[in-house]
Design a protein around this motif. Structure first.
Motif, short mmCIF file in Angstrom:
data_model
loop_
_atom_site.label_atom_id
_atom_site.label_comp_id
_atom_site.label_asym_id
_atom_site.label_seq_id
_atom_site.Cartn_x
_atom_site.Cartn_y
_atom_site.Cartn_z
N PRO A 1 0.82 -1.22 0.00
CA PRO A 1 0.00 0.00 0.00
C PRO A 1 0.85 1.26 0.00
O PRO A 1 0.49 2.26 -0.62
CB PRO A 1 -0.82 -0.13 1.28
N ALA A 2 2.00 1.23 0.67
CA ALA A 2 2.86 2.42 0.72
C ALA A 2 3.39 2.74 -0.68
O ALA A 2 3.44 3.91 -1.10
CB ALA A 2 4.01 2.19 1.69
N ARG A 3 3.82 1.69 -1.41
CA ARG A 3 4.30 1.91 -2.78
C ARG A 3 3.18 2.44 -3.66
O ARG A 3 3.40 3.31 -4.51
CB ARG A 3 4.88 0.62 -3.35
N SER A 4 1.97 1.92 -3.48
CA SER A 4 0.84 2.37 -4.28
C SER A 4 0.54 3.84 -4.02
O SER A 4 0.29 4.61 -4.95
CB SER A 4 -0.39 1.52 -3.97
N VAL A 5 0.57 4.24 -2.75
CA VAL A 5 0.34 5.65 -2.41
C VAL A 5 1.43 6.53 -3.00
O VAL A 5 1.17 7.61 -3.53
CB VAL A 5 0.26 5.81 -0.88
N SER A 6 2.68 6.06 -2.93
CA SER A 6 3.80 6.83 -3.47
C SER A 6 3.66 7.01 -4.98
O SER A 6 3.91 8.10 -5.51
CB SER A 6 5.12 6.13 -3.14
N ARG A 7 3.25 5.95 -5.66
CA ARG A 7 3.08 6.05 -7.11
C ARG A 7 1.97 7.01 -7.47
O ARG A 7 2.07 7.77 -8.44
CB ARG A 7 2.82 4.66 -7.69
N ARG A 8 0.87 6.97 -6.70
CA ARG A 8 -0.23 7.89 -6.97
C ARG A 8 0.21 9.33 -6.76
O ARG A 8 -0.16 10.23 -7.52
CB ARG A 8 -1.44 7.56 -6.11
#
Length: 316
Positions: free
Chosen positions: A18-25
């Protein structure tokens, strides 16, 4: 213990996902934010006006009243117009006469500039100076040079030409005058050719010389094939520039296109219809005919380039 460690690693991976997903967004939002000025400009200053011009080409609009839908009447009228035919003839004559001469002259000058001579850098700079001048400045200069009693005609009289041409007052000499001005401004194409010539390996010339090839044969068997990609670029640039003649024709011939419409280039005719006669729907139709015709010419050049442009990647 191994199973417990694997479970812990899986749990950590799930927490990181989830952290990587938030960072990508966040990176995506930042990218769109930084690109937004260009995107807004492209929509409102390029894509939007292009779409509107398509619709306007089917209307009658004089800017002071709402557009009136008339279908293809603008296109029917322009193809029947003598002024339209004259502007096409003038433009194509300039393209056919000027573009080949510009390419040959640019390459010839580049071959001279490619020689290793003392002070050659100064000559390259002088040659390129006309290319940085505005079209209006060039037009004002040549307007004086091509006067009936101007330096060009005086020079012709000095070498025995008793009756020099009326460059801008005679319909038959207007296009040659434009070609002469274009030849004076070949600095850009010459510099591009020069860059292509300097990329040709010297070893090829040395081998050709050992085989007994002279300068002419070396040019046609080595130089010319290896600079054909540059030739393609300069040809496309020359054709596009020739189609877009406006400012020089406007200054030399006025808004009416000179004597007998001899300098009524296509863009000048389109400008007159739009901004002098307030026929913006008709001018939009002219613009789209111009775009389609130019696109056909460019596509034709690209399609035929496979037969004469040398591609090193294919040889390898």
């Amino acid at each position: 213990m191994t199973a417990l460690a694997s479970a812990r690693r899986a749990g950590v991976a799930k927490d990181k996902a989830p952290a990587r997903s938030v960072s990508r967004r966040r990176e995506a939002r930042a990218g769109w934010l930084f690109a937004s000025p260009w995107l807004i400009g492209a929509v409102f200053l390029t894509v939007g006006p292009v779409a509107v011009s398509v619709l306007l080409s089917f209307t009658r609009w004089n800017l002071s009243s709402p557009p009136v839908w008339i279908g293809i009447d603008n296109y029917t009228e322009l193809f029947a117009s003598r002024d339209f035919h004259n502007s096409v003839r003038v433009t194509l004559t300039y393209v056919v006469l000027g573009v080949p001469l510009f390419q040959i002259a640019g390459l010839a000058v580049a071959l001279l500039l490619n020689r290793r001579l003392p002070g050659i850098g100064i000559f390259r700079t002088i040659l390129f100076l006309p290319a940085v001048l505005s079209g209006v400045a060039i037009s004002v200069l040549w307007l004086q040079l091509l006067r009936p009693e101007g330096p060009v005609n005086e020079g012709l009289r000095a070498v025995g030409v008793a009756d020099p041409p009326g460059w801008l007052s005679s319909p038959g000499w207007a296009i040659p005058a434009m070609v002469l001005i274009g030849l004076w401004s070949i600095g850009t194409s010459s510099i591009i050719y020069l860059a292509g010539l300097q990329n040709v390996p010297d070893q090829l010339y040395e081998v050709a010389k050992m085989d007994g090839a002279g300068p002419i044969r070396s040019f046609f068997t080595i130089t010319l094939p290896l600079i054909t990609p540059v030739l393609l670029f300069t040809l496309l640039d020359g054709v596009i520039s020739a189609f877009q003649v406006f400012d020089i024709a406007y200054v030399l011939g006025g808004s009416r296109g000179g004597a007998g419409g001899s300098l009524s280039f296509y863009l000048l005719y389109m400008w007159n219809e739009g901004f002098r006669n307030a026929r913006f729907g008709y001018a939009s139709a002219l613009a789209w005919v111009f775009v389609i015709f130019a696109a056909v010419i460019i596509v034709f050049i690209f399609k035929t380039s496979n037969s004469w442009v040398f591609d090193e990647s294919e040889e390898s």
